[in-house]
Write a protein that holds these residues in place. Structure first.
Motif, PDB file in Angstrom:
ATOM      1  N   PHE A  81       0.842  -1.205   0.000  1.00 38.24           N
ATOM      2  CA  PHE A  81       0.000   0.000   0.000  1.00 38.24           C
ATOM      3  C   PHE A  81       0.872   1.247   0.000  1.00 38.24           C
ATOM      4  O   PHE A  81       0.595   2.220  -0.705  1.00 38.24           O
ATOM      5  CB  PHE A  81      -0.920  -0.011   1.225  1.00 38.24           C
ATOM      6  N   ILE A  82       1.950   1.208   0.795  1.00 36.24           N
ATOM      7  CA  ILE A  82       2.869   2.352   0.862  1.00 36.24           C
ATOM      8  C   ILE A  82       3.607   2.529  -0.461  1.00 36.24           C
ATOM      9  O   ILE A  82       3.668   3.626  -1.030  1.00 36.24           O
ATOM     10  CB  ILE A  82       3.883   2.160   2.012  1.00 36.24           C
ATOM     11  N   GLY A  83       4.166   1.431  -0.975  1.00 34.65           N
ATOM     12  CA  GLY A  83       4.938   1.511  -2.215  1.00 34.65           C
ATOM     13  C   GLY A  83       4.099   1.909  -3.410  1.00 34.65           C
ATOM     14  O   GLY A  83       4.521   2.721  -4.246  1.00 34.65           O
ATOM     15  N   ALA A  84       2.879   1.355  -3.500  1.00 32.08           N
ATOM     16  CA  ALA A  84       2.024   1.636  -4.649  1.00 32.08           C
ATOM     17  C   ALA A  84       1.561   3.083  -4.700  1.00 32.08           C
ATOM     18  O   ALA A  84       1.171   3.578  -5.762  1.00 32.08           O
ATOM     19  CB  ALA A  84       0.808   0.714  -4.618  1.00 32.08           C
ATOM     20  N   ALA A  85       1.599   3.777  -3.577  1.00 36.60           N
ATOM     21  CA  ALA A  85       1.186   5.186  -3.550  1.00 36.60           C
ATOM     22  C   ALA A  85       2.074   6.053  -4.440  1.00 36.60           C
ATOM     23  O   ALA A  85       1.686   7.147  -4.844  1.00 36.60           O
ATOM     24  CB  ALA A  85       1.218   5.700  -2.113  1.00 36.60           C
ATOM     25  N   PHE A  86       3.274   5.544  -4.756  1.00 42.87           N
ATOM     26  CA  PHE A  86       4.194   6.288  -5.615  1.00 42.87           C
ATOM     27  C   PHE A  86       4.035   5.929  -7.092  1.00 42.87           C
ATOM     28  O   PHE A  86       4.761   6.447  -7.944  1.00 42.87           O
ATOM     29  CB  PHE A  86       5.644   6.025  -5.183  1.00 42.87           C
ATOM     30  N   SER A  87       3.106   5.008  -7.406  1.00 44.13           N
ATOM     31  CA  SER A  87       2.994   4.505  -8.784  1.00 44.13           C
ATOM     32  C   SER A  87       2.641   5.595  -9.784  1.00 44.13           C
ATOM     33  O   SER A  87       3.162   5.610 -10.904  1.00 44.13           O
ATOM     34  CB  SER A  87       1.968   3.368  -8.846  1.00 44.13           C
ATOM     35  N   GLY A  88       1.737   6.498  -9.412  1.00 43.94           N
ATOM     36  CA  GLY A  88       1.367   7.562 -10.340  1.00 43.94           C
ATOM     37  C   GLY A  88       2.557   8.420 -10.726  1.00 43.94           C
ATOM     38  O   GLY A  88       2.745   8.768 -11.905  1.00 43.94           O
ATOM     39  N   MET A  89       3.394   8.757  -9.749  1.00 44.29           N
ATOM     40  CA  MET A  89       4.588   9.558 -10.017  1.00 44.29           C
ATOM     41  C   MET A  89       5.590   8.794 -10.870  1.00 44.29           C
ATOM     42  O   MET A  89       6.226   9.354 -11.768  1.00 44.29           O
ATOM     43  CB  MET A  89       5.231   9.985  -8.696  1.00 44.29           C
ATOM     44  N   ILE A  90       5.732   7.487 -10.601  1.00 47.04           N
ATOM     45  CA  ILE A  90       6.675   6.667 -11.365  1.00 47.04           C
ATOM     46  C   ILE A  90       6.231   6.567 -12.820  1.00 47.04           C
ATOM     47  O   ILE A  90       7.025   6.725 -13.749  1.00 47.04           O
ATOM     48  CB  ILE A  90       6.805   5.264 -10.741  1.00 47.04           C
ATOM     49  N   SER A 183      -4.322   1.113  -3.472  1.00 47.84           N
ATOM     50  CA  SER A 183      -3.452   2.283  -3.391  1.00 47.84           C
ATOM     51  C   SER A 183      -3.062   2.779  -4.782  1.00 47.84           C
ATOM     52  O   SER A 183      -3.093   3.972  -5.074  1.00 47.84           O
ATOM     53  CB  SER A 183      -2.200   1.939  -2.577  1.00 47.84           C
ATOM     54  N   GLY A 184      -2.695   1.830  -5.650  1.00 47.00           N
ATOM     55  CA  GLY A 184      -2.309   2.194  -7.016  1.00 47.00           C
ATOM     56  C   GLY A 184      -3.460   2.791  -7.797  1.00 47.00           C
ATOM     57  O   GLY A 184      -3.278   3.723  -8.585  1.00 47.00           O
ATOM     58  N   PHE A 185      -4.667   2.256  -7.582  1.00 48.73           N
ATOM     59  CA  PHE A 185      -5.848   2.778  -8.265  1.00 48.73           C
ATOM     60  C   PHE A 185      -6.083   4.240  -7.898  1.00 48.73           C
ATOM     61  O   PHE A 185      -6.364   5.080  -8.766  1.00 48.73           O
ATOM     62  CB  PHE A 185      -7.069   1.938  -7.897  1.00 48.73           C
ATOM     63  N   ILE A 186      -5.949   4.558  -6.634  1.00 42.57           N
ATOM     64  CA  ILE A 186      -6.122   5.946  -6.177  1.00 42.57           C
ATOM     65  C   ILE A 186      -5.077   6.855  -6.830  1.00 42.57           C
ATOM     66  O   ILE A 186      -5.391   7.938  -7.346  1.00 42.57           O
ATOM     67  CB  ILE A 186      -6.018   6.029  -4.642  1.00 42.57           C
ATOM     68  N   SER A 187      -3.815   6.379  -6.814  1.00 37.58           N
ATOM     69  CA  SER A 187      -2.724   7.184  -7.361  1.00 37.58           C
ATOM     70  C   SER A 187      -2.855   7.364  -8.872  1.00 37.58           C
ATOM     71  O   SER A 187      -2.734   8.482  -9.398  1.00 37.58           O
ATOM     72  CB  SER A 187      -1.383   6.524  -7.023  1.00 37.58           C
ATOM     73  N   LEU A 188      -3.128   6.267  -9.590  1.00 32.48           N
ATOM     74  CA  LEU A 188      -3.229   6.341 -11.053  1.00 32.48           C
ATOM     75  C   LEU A 188      -4.464   7.116 -11.488  1.00 32.48           C
ATOM     76  O   LEU A 188      -4.443   7.817 -12.498  1.00 32.48           O
ATOM     77  CB  LEU A 188      -3.248   4.925 -11.634  1.00 32.48           C
ATOM     78  N   SER A 189      -5.556   7.010 -10.723  1.00 31.54           N
ATOM     79  CA  SER A 189      -6.769   7.783 -11.037  1.00 31.54           C
ATOM     80  C   SER A 189      -6.493   9.279 -10.940  1.00 31.54           C
ATOM     81  O   SER A 189      -6.953  10.071 -11.771  1.00 31.54           O
ATOM     82  CB  SER A 189      -7.894   7.408 -10.068  1.00 31.54           C
ATOM     83  N   ALA A 190      -5.742   9.654  -9.924  1.00 32.04           N
ATOM     84  CA  ALA A 190      -5.415  11.067  -9.730  1.00 32.04           C
ATOM     85  C   ALA A 190      -4.595  11.627 -10.878  1.00 32.04           C
ATOM     86  O   ALA A 190      -4.617  12.825 -11.150  1.00 32.04           O
ATOM     87  CB  ALA A 190      -4.661  11.245  -8.407  1.00 32.04           C
TER      88      ALA A 190
END
Length: 251
Positions: A81-90, A183-190
């Motif tokens: 959950f912590i790591g995936a939060a950075f997926s959108g930036m990556i 977590s990734g869904f939230i980040s990528l959606s944003a």
């Protein structure tokens, strides 16, 4: 509408693979969506949305069957959950070709580690809280950024490095996918990388497929399951490598 119905039926295949192999489904879905004409970044977003459906439903059945290490899965999931939060930036920072190459390299490493792993688990498999949390953060960040739930990378790590039983690893890694996918869904959606209609259609289809995949996973012997995983990894590597060559205008 016709396209969405067709994708829902394709989702059944993705869900079956998810339940059987203990993966989020992105290993199959991302290359397939790319060949259907989707940009890899949008394919990743759709894949991550689908994982929420398949991983939750599949984990419920794995827990009922006793093939889920809940405590270790929660630690791995927290890290994911912590790591995936950075997926959108990556995904924002890395170009299309770089994401493809990263996906192919990690697939190749996974093939090697799964091929060399023993089917006999260690008497005392490593379940260190710190190590599992670290692995969860690393795999969560890399996997969600390449459109997979991380199980395809995590299963070889648990079996090959930490000495887990393959059945326990497959059941636990699917549970791990829940946290990273949310977590990734939230980040990528944003960051605008999710097609909600397509993701929902495939996700609903995957719920049907994952039920049968989990049932077969519990019945098949370990040797056959390992061979099936190796075949899956190899096919996905070949498809991804072919796409890399196309992107580089070599083919």
């Amino acid at each position: 509408m016709v396209m969405l119905v067709g994708l829902a039926f394709f989702g059944i295949l993705v869900g079956f693979s998810s339940g059987f192999f203990g993966i989020g489904g992105g290993t199959i879905l991302v290359p397939a969506l790319i060949y259907f004409g989707y940009d890899i970044k949008m394919a990743i977003g759709i894949s991550v949305m689908q994982m929420i459906f398949s991983s939750m439903f599949g984990s419920y059945h794995n827990h009922k069957a006793g093939s889920l290490a809940l405590k270790s899965g929660l630690i791995l999931g927290l890290g994911s959950f912590i790591g995936a939060a950075f997926s959108g930036m990556i995904v924002d920072a890395m170009p299309h070709l770089a994401l493809l190459i990263l996906f192919a390299v990690i697939l190749l490493l996974s093939i090697y580690k799964m091929f060399t792993a023993s089917l006999e688990p260690q008497l005392c498999p490593n379940e260190s809280t710190f190590l599992l949390l670290f692995i969860g953060v690393f795999v969560g960040a890399i996997s969600i950024s390449t459109g997979t739930g991380g199980a395809i990378f995590l299963t070889p790590a648990l079996v090959g490095f930490l000495g887990w039983d393959i059945k326990k690893a497959v059941g636990t890694t699917l549970f791990f996918v829940i946290f990273g996918s949310i977590s990734g869904f939230i980040s990528l959606s944003a960051h605008g990388y999710v097609d909600y209609a397509v993701g929902a259609a495939i996700g609903l289809g995957s719920v049907i497929g994952v039920y049968f995949g989990v049932k077969l996973s519990h019945r098949i012997d370990k040797k056959m399951q390992k061979r099936a995983l190796l075949i899956l990894y190899t096919v996905m590597f070949i498809l991804t490598f072919n796409k890399i060559l196309s992107e580089m205008n070599i083919l």
